[in-house]
Enzyme design. Structure first.
Site, short mmCIF file in Angstrom:
data_model
loop_
_atom_site.label_atom_id
_atom_site.label_comp_id
_atom_site.label_asym_id
_atom_site.label_seq_id
_atom_site.Cartn_x
_atom_site.Cartn_y
_atom_site.Cartn_z
N HIS A 104 0.93 -1.25 0.01
CA HIS A 104 -0.02 0.17 -0.06
C HIS A 104 0.83 1.24 0.03
CE1 HIS A 104 -3.32 -2.60 0.91
NE2 HIS A 104 -2.80 -2.98 1.96
N HIS A 129 5.63 6.55 6.33
CA HIS A 129 5.02 6.09 5.06
C HIS A 129 4.65 7.40 4.34
CE1 HIS A 129 1.30 5.78 7.37
NE2 HIS A 129 0.94 6.24 6.11
N HIS A 131 2.19 9.05 0.93
CA HIS A 131 1.11 8.92 -0.02
C HIS A 131 1.39 9.73 -1.45
CE1 HIS A 131 -1.56 6.85 2.87
NE2 HIS A 131 -0.73 7.72 3.96
N HIS A 148 3.54 10.48 6.56
CA HIS A 148 2.80 10.43 7.78
C HIS A 148 3.66 9.76 8.65
CE1 HIS A 148 -1.47 10.14 5.76
NE2 HIS A 148 -1.02 11.46 5.99
N THR A 215 -6.22 6.47 7.69
CA THR A 215 -6.74 6.71 6.46
C THR A 215 -6.79 5.27 5.72
OG1 THR A 215 -4.33 7.40 5.43
CG2 THR A 215 -5.90 9.13 6.41
N THR A 216 -6.53 4.44 6.42
CA THR A 216 -6.40 2.82 5.62
C THR A 216 -7.28 2.08 6.77
OG1 THR A 216 -4.19 2.44 6.70
CG2 THR A 216 -4.24 3.35 4.50
#
Ligand SMILES: [Zn+2]
Length: 268
Positions: A104, A129, A131, A148, A215-216
């Site tokens: 992801h 991580h 995005h 994040h 957000t996941t």
């Protein structure tokens, strides 16, 4: 008698072959550190964010306090309370444990070392991580990347610091992190070296703050969000290299505020 012995040897031989094949497979997996990526959600098609709530039955993905959000500057409320000011305790000695492609995002796992104090609680940095493009938008503007930094308290609540990136000069910290790429889906690399994340932050540390969710999936609603107002500069090459190692557009769309307040905390 002879026939029985022959059959016996044949059976023994077959079981030895099958055993060694299994062992070979185990050794292969250990050497390559490939973990199966087991998840039912993604960023496209029938498992995209619109379907997360139905796919992940016990998640909070259909909750009322979800993230990310669009932050509208003129709707924010200035928070002048000094007691709620965030404090960063980042050390250049903190050990970067490993980096992995979890299917992801690209994720860096850290040993205990970096931490923050927020609302009279300590939170330890666990992982960071990326995005691409950003999940949070400011006044409707989506940034090329969002980083994040996930912190967890002893009570297992989260504070996530979010750093937005705009295209500009290259970032040395990003260069250092991206030196561990490429990584294929499910692949990971042990690092076990000190890594100084303190250089990643923008100079001015004014931030927006609100209560929201991961957000996941499982989209848990025990997250305090701290989004730095000033973006950092990252080069186009840095954005593209990261993009090549993650699912395309690994962001969730804006979620409704449902009456939540977004605070602005100004820093010198
Ligand atoms: Zn994230």
């Amino acid at each position: 008698m002879k026939l029985i012995m022959k059959i016996g040897f044949a059976l023994l031989f077959i079981s030895m072959i099958s055993c060694s094949k299994q062992q070979q497979k185990r050794w292969y997996n250990q050497a390559h550190k490939e973990e199966p990526v087991e998840s039912h959600w993604s960023y496209e098609g029938e498992t995209s964010p619109e379907h997360w709530a139905e796919l992940e039955k016990n998640s909070d993905c259909s909750g009322q306090r979800q993230s990310p959000i669009n932050i509208i500057d003129i709707h924010t409320v200035e928070d002048k309370d000094e007691e709620s000011t965030i404090e960063l305790f980042y050390s250049p000695k903190t050990i970067l444990n490993k980096v992995r492609n979890n299917g992801h995002s690209i994720q860096f796992d850290f040993d205990k070392g970096d931490s923050i104090a927020y609302n009279q609680t300590n939170f330890n940095l666990v992982q960071i991580h990326f995005h691409e493009p950003s999940e949070h938008t400011i006044n409707g503007i989506r940034y090329p990347i969002e980083i994040h930094l996930v912190h967890q308290s002893q009570e297992k609540n989260y504070t996530v610091l979010s750093i937005l990136g705009v295209e500009g000069e290259q970032s040395q910290t990003m260069e250092d992190m991206e030196s561990f790429l490429p990584l294929k889906k499910g692949e990971e690399k042990e690092i076990e070296k000190a890594f100084d994340l303190s250089r990643l932050f923008p100079e001015n540390k004014s931030y927006y703050a609100y209560g929201g969710s991961l957000t996941t999936p499982p989209c848990s609603e025990n997250v305090q969000w701290v989004i730095f107002k000033e973006p950092i500069a990252v080069s186009l090459e840095e954005v593209l290299k990261l993009k090549d190692n993650m699912p395309l557009e690994n962001y969730r769309d804006e979620q409704p505020l449902n009456g939540r307040m977004v605070y602005l905390h100004k820093m010198q």
